[in-house]
Enzyme design. Structure first.
Site, short mmCIF file in Angstrom:
data_model
loop_
_atom_site.label_atom_id
_atom_site.label_comp_id
_atom_site.label_asym_id
_atom_site.label_seq_id
_atom_site.Cartn_x
_atom_site.Cartn_y
_atom_site.Cartn_z
N GLY A 183 -41.70 -8.18 69.03
CA GLY A 183 -42.92 -8.57 69.74
C GLY A 183 -42.64 -9.58 70.83
N ARG A 228 -37.09 -13.03 71.89
CA ARG A 228 -36.27 -12.50 70.80
C ARG A 228 -35.49 -11.29 71.31
NH1 ARG A 228 -39.47 -12.66 65.06
NH2 ARG A 228 -38.74 -14.69 64.40
N ARG A 263 -44.32 -9.27 84.20
CA ARG A 263 -45.20 -10.06 83.35
C ARG A 263 -44.45 -10.82 82.25
NH1 ARG A 263 -50.94 -8.26 83.01
NH2 ARG A 263 -51.35 -6.82 84.74
N ARG A 280 -39.48 -0.93 65.68
CA ARG A 280 -40.08 -2.28 65.78
C ARG A 280 -39.28 -3.20 64.86
NH1 ARG A 280 -43.32 -6.36 65.80
NH2 ARG A 280 -44.45 -7.09 63.94
N SER A 331 -41.74 -9.62 62.41
CA SER A 331 -42.00 -10.40 61.21
C SER A 331 -43.41 -10.09 60.75
CB SER A 331 -41.80 -11.88 61.49
OG SER A 331 -42.20 -12.20 62.81
N ASP A 350 -44.08 -15.46 56.62
CA ASP A 350 -45.12 -16.29 56.03
C ASP A 350 -45.73 -15.50 54.88
OD1 ASP A 350 -46.25 -14.97 58.69
OD2 ASP A 350 -47.89 -15.08 57.24
N ARG A 368 -35.75 -18.40 60.74
CA ARG A 368 -36.27 -17.18 61.37
C ARG A 368 -35.17 -16.47 62.14
NH1 ARG A 368 -42.32 -17.06 62.59
NH2 ARG A 368 -43.23 -18.49 61.11
N1 LIG Z 1 -52.18 -10.65 61.43
C1 LIG Z 1 -51.04 -11.24 61.05
N2 LIG Z 1 -49.94 -11.07 61.81
C2 LIG Z 1 -48.82 -11.71 61.43
C3 LIG Z 1 -48.79 -12.51 60.27
N3 LIG Z 1 -47.56 -13.03 60.16
C4 LIG Z 1 -46.88 -12.58 61.20
BR1 LIG Z 1 -45.12 -13.05 61.54
N4 LIG Z 1 -47.60 -11.76 61.99
C5 LIG Z 1 -47.07 -11.10 63.20
O1 LIG Z 1 -46.76 -12.16 64.10
C6 LIG Z 1 -47.57 -12.11 65.25
C7 LIG Z 1 -48.62 -13.16 65.10
O2 LIG Z 1 -48.01 -14.43 64.92
C8 LIG Z 1 -48.16 -10.70 65.32
O3 LIG Z 1 -47.42 -9.99 66.31
C9 LIG Z 1 -47.94 -10.11 63.93
O4 LIG Z 1 -47.30 -8.86 63.99
C10 LIG Z 1 -49.94 -12.66 59.49
O5 LIG Z 1 -49.97 -13.36 58.45
N5 LIG Z 1 -51.04 -12.01 59.91
#
Ligand SMILES: Nc1nc2c(nc(Br)n2[C@@H]2O[C@H](CO)[C@@H](O)[C@H]2O)c(=O)[nH]1
Length: 234
Positions: free
Chosen positions: A20, A24, A43, A87, A90, A204, A217
């Site tokens: 993402g 990274r 961008r 992909r 995390s 997390d 990480r």
């Molecule tokens: N919605 C959601 N996205 C998460 C979470 N932990 C992570 Br790392 N992500 C991912 O991390 C980004 C958000 O921090 C997004 O791109 C998600 O794919 C979570 O607890 N919730």
């Protein structure tokens, strides 16, 4: 060149890893690839092409959320002929059996909505990973001794979720983790006959509320990059 990717034809490999975070992508390319070339800066969504064990690979940021991933995956597939899209990201853990630092290989990706909803309408399409990639990634992860889980994940549209009932149902039905990109990647791969997979590290946890320290990480992310590369060329 497309609206969002400045690469020239041929600068993007058929195998693309999609973190993402564009930074990274930069770190992974500089750490694992040889003869690295920056192929996109439009961008700030950085993309890099190089070689790994003699294979051409592109590592390109997808951004956060399915709308952003949809833009880059569509253009990588339709304008640059990407054939394998993995992909590497995390996620938040959603089961007590899943621990922070574990790896999740996403077999399916449940959502309540994706950018493809306009196409599917009442069809409840099941976004799923390419089996060959999934099996090779699981084998690579286990071979490294990394605690690994293969199963369903939840691709959410929100990070700050105001719907606790959604997570409750996902947890009740065995969903391993939550992130925000994989379901649309799987939809697009199915639509265009490409291979896709999501390899995620748990950074997390929604039940224990534990979070991975930032210094950890990078290590766990490195494991995922190597698992994805081994799976792509297995
Ligand atoms: N919605 C959601 N996205 C998460 C979470 N932990 C992570 Br790392 N992500 C991912 O991390 C980004 C958000 O921090 C997004 O791109 C998600 O794919 C979570 O607890 N919730």
């Amino acid at each position: 060149m497309t609206i969002h990717i400045g690469a020239e034809p041929g600068q993007i490999a058929e195998t693309v890893l999609l973190p993402g975070d564009p930074y990274r992508a930069k770190w992974a390319a500089e750490t694992f690839l040889k003869d690295v070339e920056c192929v996109n800066q439009v961008r700030g969504m950085l993309g890099f092409t190089g070689t790994w064990n003699g294979h051409r690979v592109t590592i390109h940021g997808s951004g956060m959320g399915m709308p952003s991933l949809s833009i880059y995956a569509n253009e990588l597939i339709t304008s640059y002929n990407a054939q394998t899209l993995i992909r590497i990201g995390s996620c938040g853990g959603m089961q007590k059996s899943v621990n922070v630092r574990d790896v999740i290989i996403a077999m399916t990706a449940t959502s309540i909505s994706t950018p493809s909803r306009g196409i599917f309408k009442e069809i409840n399409f099941a976004p799923c990973a390419d089996y060959g990639l999934l099996r090779a990634a699981a084998d690579a992860a286990v071979a490294r001794g990394t605690p690994t889980h293969v199963g369903g994940i939840y691709s959410s549209d929100v990070f700050y979720d105001e719907r606790p009932d959604l997570n409750e149902q996902m947890i009740r039905h065995g969903i391993l983790g939550v992130e925000m990109e994989a379901a649309e990647l799987y939809n697009l791969a199915a639509r265009h006959g490409r291979r896709a997979l999501a390899v995620l590290t748990v950074s997390d946890h929604l039940i224990t509320h534990e979070a991975l320290p930032s210094e950890d990480r990078e290590k766990t992310f490195g494991d995922m990059v190597e698992i994805a590369l081994e799976a792509a060329f297995a």
